[in-house]
Design an enzyme around this catalytic site. Structure first.
Site, short mmCIF file in Angstrom:
data_model
loop_
_atom_site.label_atom_id
_atom_site.label_comp_id
_atom_site.label_asym_id
_atom_site.label_seq_id
_atom_site.Cartn_x
_atom_site.Cartn_y
_atom_site.Cartn_z
N TYR A 63 37.27 25.43 38.67
CA TYR A 63 37.66 26.64 39.16
C TYR A 63 38.55 26.22 37.45
O TYR A 63 39.38 25.02 37.49
CB TYR A 63 38.55 26.47 40.70
CG TYR A 63 37.15 26.80 41.71
CD1 TYR A 63 37.55 28.23 40.64
CD2 TYR A 63 37.41 26.79 42.76
CE1 TYR A 63 37.00 29.34 41.41
CE2 TYR A 63 36.43 27.42 43.23
CZ TYR A 63 36.67 28.88 42.41
OH TYR A 63 36.13 29.43 43.81
N GLU A 65 40.51 29.63 37.49
CA GLU A 65 41.50 30.81 37.43
C GLU A 65 43.08 30.39 36.32
O GLU A 65 43.48 29.54 36.12
CB GLU A 65 42.31 30.98 38.69
CG GLU A 65 40.61 31.93 39.58
CD GLU A 65 41.20 31.16 40.92
OE1 GLU A 65 41.32 30.14 41.61
OE2 GLU A 65 41.08 31.76 42.12
N ASP A 214 32.73 52.26 25.71
CA ASP A 214 31.85 50.84 25.86
C ASP A 214 30.53 51.51 25.10
O ASP A 214 29.82 51.41 24.82
CB ASP A 214 31.96 51.55 27.50
CG ASP A 214 30.52 50.76 28.36
OD1 ASP A 214 29.82 49.50 27.68
OD2 ASP A 214 30.26 51.11 29.28
N THR A 240 29.05 44.17 27.33
CA THR A 240 28.40 43.61 28.01
C THR A 240 27.93 42.75 26.93
O THR A 240 28.03 43.29 25.64
CB THR A 240 26.96 43.74 29.04
OG1 THR A 240 26.56 44.58 27.57
CG2 THR A 240 27.24 44.86 29.88
N LYS A 243 22.21 42.41 26.21
CA LYS A 243 21.68 43.99 25.78
C LYS A 243 21.60 43.16 24.17
O LYS A 243 21.08 41.55 24.10
CB LYS A 243 22.68 44.83 25.50
CG LYS A 243 22.54 45.21 27.12
CD LYS A 243 23.25 46.44 27.68
CE LYS A 243 23.17 47.20 28.92
NZ LYS A 243 24.40 46.65 29.68
N ARG A 249 24.48 36.93 30.54
CA ARG A 249 24.34 38.43 31.03
C ARG A 249 26.01 37.94 31.85
O ARG A 249 27.03 36.84 32.55
CB ARG A 249 23.88 38.29 32.51
CG ARG A 249 24.04 39.42 33.72
CD ARG A 249 23.08 39.55 34.02
NE ARG A 249 21.48 39.43 33.41
CZ ARG A 249 20.91 40.79 33.21
NH1 ARG A 249 21.35 41.68 33.27
NH2 ARG A 249 20.15 40.89 33.13
#
Ligand code: DSN
Length: 431
Positions: A63, A65, A214, A240, A243, A249
């Site tokens: 973790y 955060e 985008d 992203t 691609k 991903r």
């Protein structure tokens, strides 16, 4: 496949098989599918062995955060290092000042970007979904259409030149003047032409709006300098990473504005996400490093050459490529001129049976629903990663034509399937 890559992949599968043979069988079947089919979906790619292996490492166990140097948990020293590295490489790659590498996906990157740029209820202007926009650009069932007020521009369809659907910047300006949006959004999922980010910024400035780009589809081309950059024009850029950029991903948000960067960080965490996926951020760092290498530029040049070769070959077979061709990695193939009764849904199925993986896609002004459509979308990032060049693109166009002209004849599909498998064996994947 190289022996080393093969043995890495086999050793991962062996480890999984010893613990869970059921899942190992599913992964092995998917590996076999990817190995023996030709991936033509414009938004997919084959990430490198180091990217995929990194995503399966112990970096998943933590973790973290918060952000590097400011975490809510102890033990984050190595996660700080890898996240800072991923940020620095993203900044170098896209030539910008700030990068947030934590978004789990493109849609989450867009959610955080919207929250940084607008208040709920604010109006934004984007390309209508049916002309190549995206769900997270204002679709009525998506957060972007539920919490904000989308208004749209459409592609210009010139009845004298019906092959030339394109963005008409004058009508974008007209829509911007009419609706006075807080933000204008450019960057698309199915648009084959270059985007004039400078012109978009001029339009945004003229109506006092901010500009968001985008670049999810074209990020690899932008990184390699094979498509104009949204910087310095856009206030905020999302993408992203999986691609054309060929990483794991995930999502990424960038800006040159220090105040906006603070808002982006706050809206990614704690705004829309909790703990970042540190194994994916590790894989992003590796992918960005790969994209900084000179061979990534030649890869992207070949992606475009392959797309143009495929589009030309399909045109010579009588298919209509919307907008008359492509400047980037993708094309929309209208099936109407070949056979008005043929749907994208049927074409996708016939092609998949032959090992050619595509997706049905609406064409501009398509009267059919998104689940049926009158077109298919094709892209070349994955085939180019595989090593295909112009001769293979021409063969793919021939196969598509044979299958469509045969109206899905079973023996034609079976014959193409065998040829696809033979070609795939000549170009094994490096996984
Ligand atoms: N689903 C992606 C695509 O295929 O273009 C966009 O998010």
């Amino acid at each position: 496949m190289t022996t080393t890559a093969q043995s890495i992949d086999q050793s991962i599968l062996d480890t999984i098989r010893a613990a869970d043979p059921q899942v190992a069988d599913i992964i092995a079947a998917e590996r076999d599918r990817q190995e023996h089919t030709i991936e033509l979906i414009a938004s997919e790619n084959h990430a490198s062995p180091s990217v995929t292996v990194a995503a399966g490492t112990c970096m998943t166990n933590k973790y973290a955060e918060g952000y590097p140097g400011r975490r809510y948990y102890g033990g984050c020293a190595h996660h700080d290092s890898v996240e800072q590295l991923a940020r620095d490489r993203a900044k170098e790659l896209f030539n910008c000042k700030f990068a947030n590498v934590q978004p789990h996906s493109g849609a989450q990157a867009n959610t955080a970007a919207f929250m940084a740029m607008m208040e709920p209820g604010d109006t934004f202007l984007s390309l209508v979904l049916k002309d190549g926009g995206h769900l997270s650009h204002g679709m009525h069932l998506n957060f972007s259409g539920i919490f904000y007020k989308p208004v749209h521009y459409a592609l210009h369809y010139d009845t004298d030149h019906p092959h030339h659907e394109h963005i008409d910047y004058d009508s974008v300006l007209e829509a911007a003047k009419e609706h006075k949006p807080k933000m204008i959004l450019c960057g698309y999922s199915a648009y084959p032409r270059q985007i004039d980010f400078k012109r978009f910024r001029e339009i945004a400035d003229e109506v006092g709006a901010t500009l968001m780009a985008d670049i999810s589809h074209i990020a690899g081309l932008v990184a390699a300098g094979e498509h104009p950059s949204p910087f310095p024009h856009a206030h905020i850029v999302t993408t992203t990473t999986h691609k054309s950029l060929r990483g794991p991903r995930g999502g990424l948000i960038m800006t040159n504005d220090e105040e906006l960067n603070k808002l982006i960080n706050r809206n990614v965490f704690p705004g829309v996400q909790g703990g970042p996926l540190m194994h994916i951020i590790t894989a992003k760092a590796i992918a960005f490093g790969e994209a900084l290498k000179p061979e990534f530029k030649s890869y992207q040049q070949q992606v475009i050459t392959n797309a143009q070769t495929l589009a030309d070959a399909l045109t010579s077979h009588g298919f209509r490529i919307t907008s008359g061709g492509t400047d980037n990695h993708l094309m929309l193939v209208s099936l109407v001129e070949k056979d008005p009764d043929l749907t994208g849904k049927d074409a996708e199925k016939w092609l998949e049976d032959a090992g050619l993986i595509t997706n049905k896609n609406g064409i501009p002004d398509d009267p059919r629903s998104p689940m049926i459509t009158s077109g298919i979308r094709l892209g070349t990032p994955a085939t180019t990663t595989r090593g295909f060049k112009q001769p293979e693109m021409k063969r793919i166009a021939d196969w598509i034509n044979q299958i469509i002209e045969s109206k899905g004849d079973e023996s034609t599909i079976a014959s193409v399937r065998q040829q696809v498998i033979t070609l795939c064996r000549q170009y094994p994947l490096a996984h």
